[in-house]
Design an enzyme around this catalytic site. Structure first.
Site, PDB file in Angstrom:
ATOM      1  N   ASP A 102      37.966  26.297  38.950  1.00 56.19           N
ATOM      2  CA  ASP A 102      37.084  27.404  39.303  1.00 56.19           C
ATOM      3  C   ASP A 102      36.210  26.920  40.467  1.00 56.19           C
ATOM      4  O   ASP A 102      35.592  25.866  40.366  1.00 56.19           O
ATOM      5  CB  ASP A 102      36.196  27.737  38.099  1.00 56.19           C
ATOM      6  CG  ASP A 102      35.933  29.208  37.952  1.00 56.19           C
ATOM      7  OD1 ASP A 102      35.600  29.830  38.981  1.00 56.19           O
ATOM      8  OD2 ASP A 102      36.026  29.734  36.825  1.00 56.19           O
ATOM      9  N   ASP A 203      35.315  32.313  42.434  1.00 58.53           N
ATOM     10  CA  ASP A 203      34.318  33.146  41.760  1.00 58.53           C
ATOM     11  C   ASP A 203      33.705  34.150  42.738  1.00 58.53           C
ATOM     12  O   ASP A 203      33.434  33.828  43.897  1.00 58.53           O
ATOM     13  CB  ASP A 203      33.225  32.204  41.224  1.00 58.53           C
ATOM     14  CG  ASP A 203      32.179  32.904  40.391  1.00 58.53           C
ATOM     15  OD1 ASP A 203      32.519  33.357  39.291  1.00 58.53           O
ATOM     16  OD2 ASP A 203      31.023  33.011  40.846  1.00 58.53           O
ATOM     17  N   GLU A 265      38.294  36.323  41.955  1.00 59.36           N
ATOM     18  CA  GLU A 265      37.637  37.263  41.042  1.00 59.36           C
ATOM     19  C   GLU A 265      37.192  38.462  41.874  1.00 59.36           C
ATOM     20  O   GLU A 265      36.191  38.411  42.574  1.00 59.36           O
ATOM     21  CB  GLU A 265      36.427  36.627  40.363  1.00 59.36           C
ATOM     22  CG  GLU A 265      35.847  37.543  39.310  1.00 59.36           C
ATOM     23  CD  GLU A 265      34.363  37.355  39.065  1.00 59.36           C
ATOM     24  OE1 GLU A 265      33.863  37.899  38.079  1.00 59.36           O
ATOM     25  OE2 GLU A 265      33.679  36.676  39.854  1.00 59.36           O
ATOM     26  N   HIS A 330      36.211  35.088  30.189  1.00 60.39           N
ATOM     27  CA  HIS A 330      34.975  34.584  29.586  1.00 60.39           C
ATOM     28  C   HIS A 330      33.777  35.510  29.799  1.00 60.39           C
ATOM     29  O   HIS A 330      32.665  35.169  29.407  1.00 60.39           O
ATOM     30  CB  HIS A 330      34.669  33.209  30.171  1.00 60.39           C
ATOM     31  CG  HIS A 330      34.439  33.267  31.653  1.00 60.39           C
ATOM     32  ND1 HIS A 330      35.419  33.654  32.549  1.00 60.39           N
ATOM     33  CD2 HIS A 330      33.337  33.053  32.395  1.00 60.39           C
ATOM     34  CE1 HIS A 330      34.933  33.651  33.763  1.00 60.39           C
ATOM     35  NE2 HIS A 330      33.666  33.291  33.709  1.00 60.39           N
ATOM     36  N   ASP A 331      33.985  36.630  30.471  1.00 58.23           N
ATOM     37  CA  ASP A 331      32.874  37.543  30.761  1.00 58.23           C
ATOM     38  C   ASP A 331      32.922  38.830  29.955  1.00 58.23           C
ATOM     39  O   ASP A 331      31.977  39.616  30.001  1.00 58.23           O
ATOM     40  CB  ASP A 331      32.885  37.928  32.255  1.00 58.23           C
ATOM     41  CG  ASP A 331      32.499  36.774  33.159  1.00 58.23           C
ATOM     42  OD1 ASP A 331      31.677  35.934  32.727  1.00 58.23           O
ATOM     43  OD2 ASP A 331      33.011  36.710  34.288  1.00 58.23           O
TER      44      ASP A 331
HETATM   45  C1  NOJ Z   1      31.543  35.548  37.682  1.00 54.99           C
HETATM   46  C2  NOJ Z   1      31.817  34.583  36.584  1.00 54.99           C
HETATM   47  O1  NOJ Z   1      33.019  34.900  35.955  1.00 54.99           O
HETATM   48  C3  NOJ Z   1      30.635  34.658  35.658  1.00 54.99           C
HETATM   49  O2  NOJ Z   1      30.864  33.966  34.455  1.00 54.99           O
HETATM   50  C4  NOJ Z   1      29.447  34.112  36.390  1.00 54.99           C
HETATM   51  O3  NOJ Z   1      28.296  34.218  35.577  1.00 54.99           O
HETATM   52  C5  NOJ Z   1      29.204  34.878  37.698  1.00 54.99           C
HETATM   53  N1  NOJ Z   1      30.419  35.094  38.437  1.00 54.99           N
HETATM   54  C6  NOJ Z   1      28.247  34.151  38.594  1.00 54.99           C
HETATM   55  O4  NOJ Z   1      28.857  33.003  39.118  1.00 54.99           O
END
Ligand code: NOJ
Length: 539
Positions: A102, A203, A265, A330-331
């Site tokens: 990542d 990210d 992402e 994970h979000d």
């Molecule tokens: C996206 C990531 O998937 C998330 O977990 C993170 O908190 C934010 N970007 C900020 O980096």
């Protein structure tokens, strides 16, 4: 599946996301680590994954659990050492598993030496590496907001300016318009490419570049916007055209190495969805290798909904582009919790898995998805995610989808000898790897069988996708490559259904939830039991 004519690992492979804090704790401190991942590589090889994406492992003060990096070249001591990381890369490669890191380059930690320098004075050479701006009559320069809540501008008393952060104030945004900053970031990536890392999950790609005139975002998102952030149209602080320039340059960096990949992402659900996500693939060969379309993840459960998402995503692809498919990360709450809570949850999960692993595109799995992990219950006292700490109870944060991997029915689900950093989900006694490994009827066995089938059938790994609708509850499609043709039939409903197949072709079951492999099916109508998934090959 062999790599042939450029059809390489990140196209035909399956990528498994690990949240390192929660995968396996080898040193008994309650937090997962790199030696823990190394210990579990044999499990991943047995499952049949082709690559592992590690959520951030770099040195970080952990305000956002690693998504706030203070040293791109270091490994955070909680996860291990650089030597552990080298060993992980080597051991993974030995098993033919690639490693995807990542990379968080939209922002750094506020404790990164670059930011410490940048904030030290207005004339520091690194001042412009971050986004600094004067206020307007004591107020922030515009209306931009932080995705995690509140204003995106933080006042810095020492130098009398605001700095910009898309997320937490401890995550100041880099100014990727600045050439020296951009080159420095590229060098950090080269460091890892030189060490043998196979790719990056980038990210927050859509946030990379902000409007150079700092115009305020217009309002007007409609009544259902869940967060104040979503009441703005993010046209000036996200998806700026210059983001594509950064990606084109990044692509050149990766193209300087053999067979590396970057997946971005591209979280644009309310900003054009699939079309915007696909735009970050450029021509298909000059920007991201893969982008995420989160439409499936946010969809309602059902054949029509999923079919629509897939078609929109495929239609949005540039000619040389390749799709990816994802149901968990994970979000977001786990798919088991979103869609599969009832008594038929296990069956619903099997149909989902069949879709993810037989539709066209590179599937991403999230640790524990393969055993049917559900969100854990997290009380106010147990919250660790900064988003949950700040917004409880409105937003309870992302801890529930980050609970420890459930390896066994033993203490702490076999994750750690010590008390885990987040509590193990209550389901672990029934839902765990040990219980499912030798059970041919388990969800884990179903995932493993699907992964194995993808490796055998070129049509599944690389073939064309042609939907064959005849029934609203059933998603049916053909996958074809060369002379090989596969017919996938997925009944997403709890009712018996019947579907017509093309012409008079005769099929045999390659893999099914309710039928054994080899079972012949004559053309014409195929009768399906509730939640039946079946993959057919031509006889
Ligand atoms: C996206 C990531 O998937 C998330 O977990 C993170 O908190 C934010 N970007 C900020 O980096």
């Amino acid at each position: 599946m062999n790599d042939k004519d450029g059809f390489t690992w990140w196209k035909h492979g399956v990528i498994y996301q690990i949240y390192p804090r929660s995968f396996y704790d080898a040193n008994g401190d309650g937090v997962g680590d790199l030696p823990g991942i190394i210990e579990k590589l044999d499990y991943l090889a047995w499952l049949g994954v082709d690559a592992v994406w590690l959520s951030p492992i770099n040195t970080s003060p952990m305000y956002d659990f690693g998504y706030d990096i203070s040293d791109y070249r270091g490994i955070d001591p909680v996860f291990g050492t650089l030597a552990d990381c080298d060993r992980l890369i080597g051991e993974a490669h030995r098993r033919n598993i690639r490693i995807v890191m990542d990379m968080v380059i939209n922002h750094t930690s506020h404790l990164h030496p670059w930011f410490v320098e940048s904030r030290s004075s207005r004339d520091n050479p690194k001042r412009d590496w971050y986004i600094w701006h004067d206020g307007k009559n004591g107020h922030p320069p515009n209306n931009w907001m932080a995705a995690f809540g509140g204003r995106a501008w933080e006042w810095d008393g020492a130098t009398g300016q605001f700095y910009f952060h898309s997320f937490l104030k401890e995550q100041p945004d880099l100014n990727l318009r600045n050439r020296a900053c951009r080159e420095a970031v590229f060098d950090e990536l080269r460091f890892w490419l030189d060490r043998g890392v196979d790719g990056f999950r980038l990210d927050a790609v859509t946030w990379y570049v902000k409007d150079d005139l700092f115009r305020s975002n217009p309002f007007g998102w409609g009544p259902n916007a869940p967060r104040p952030y979503d009441l703005q149209k993010h046209i000036y602080d996200q998806n700026r055209p210059e983001t594509h320039d950064v990606l084109r340059e990044l692509r050149k960096v990766l193209d300087g190495y053999e067979d590396r990949m970057m997946v971005g992402e591209t979280y644009v659900v309310s900003q054009g969805g699939a079309k915007t996500a696909a735009s970050y693939l450029g021509s298909g060969t000059d920007e991201l290798h893969l982008a995420f379309d989160f439409s499936l993840l946010f969809s309602k459960y059902g054949a029509r909904h999923f079919a629509g998402c897939l078609s929109r995503w495929y239609d949005a692809m540039p000619a040389a582009g390749w799709p990816s498919l994802v149901l968990n990360n994970h979000d977001q709450p786990r798919s088991m919790t979103r869609w599969c809570m009832g008594k038929d949850g296990g069956q619903r999960a099997r149909v989902l898995a069949a879709m993810l692993l037989t539709a066209r595109g590179t599937p991403f799995l999230y640790y524990g998805e393969e055993i049917g992990m559900k969100n854990g219950a997290i009380t106010r006292k147990q919250v660790r995610d900064p988003v949950g700490i700040k917004y409880w109870p409105l937003n309870k944060g992302r801890d529930p989808e980050r609970t420890p991997m459930q390896w066994s029915a033993g203490a702490n689900a076999g994750f750690s000898a010590a008390e885990p950093w987040l509590p193990v989900a209550g389901t672990f006694r029934d839902v765990n790897v040990a219980a499912q490994t030798d059970d041919p009827g388990s969800l884990l066995a179903w995932y493993r069988d699907l992964l194995a089938l993808r490796k055998k059938q070129a049509a599944l790994a690389r073939g064309s996708y042609r939907p064959a609708y005849s029934e609203p509850d059933v998603l049916a499609f053909y996958r074809e490559d060369g002379g090989e043709k596969v017919f996938v039939v997925l009944n997403f409903s709890g009712k018996q259904r019947s579907i017509g197949s093309e012409g008079t072709s005769r099929w045999q079951v390659l893999l099914g939830t309710h039928r054994a492999a080899g079972w012949p099916i004559d053309g014409g109508r195929i009768d399906l039991v509730p939640y039946e998934a079946v993959v057919l090959g031509r006889i």
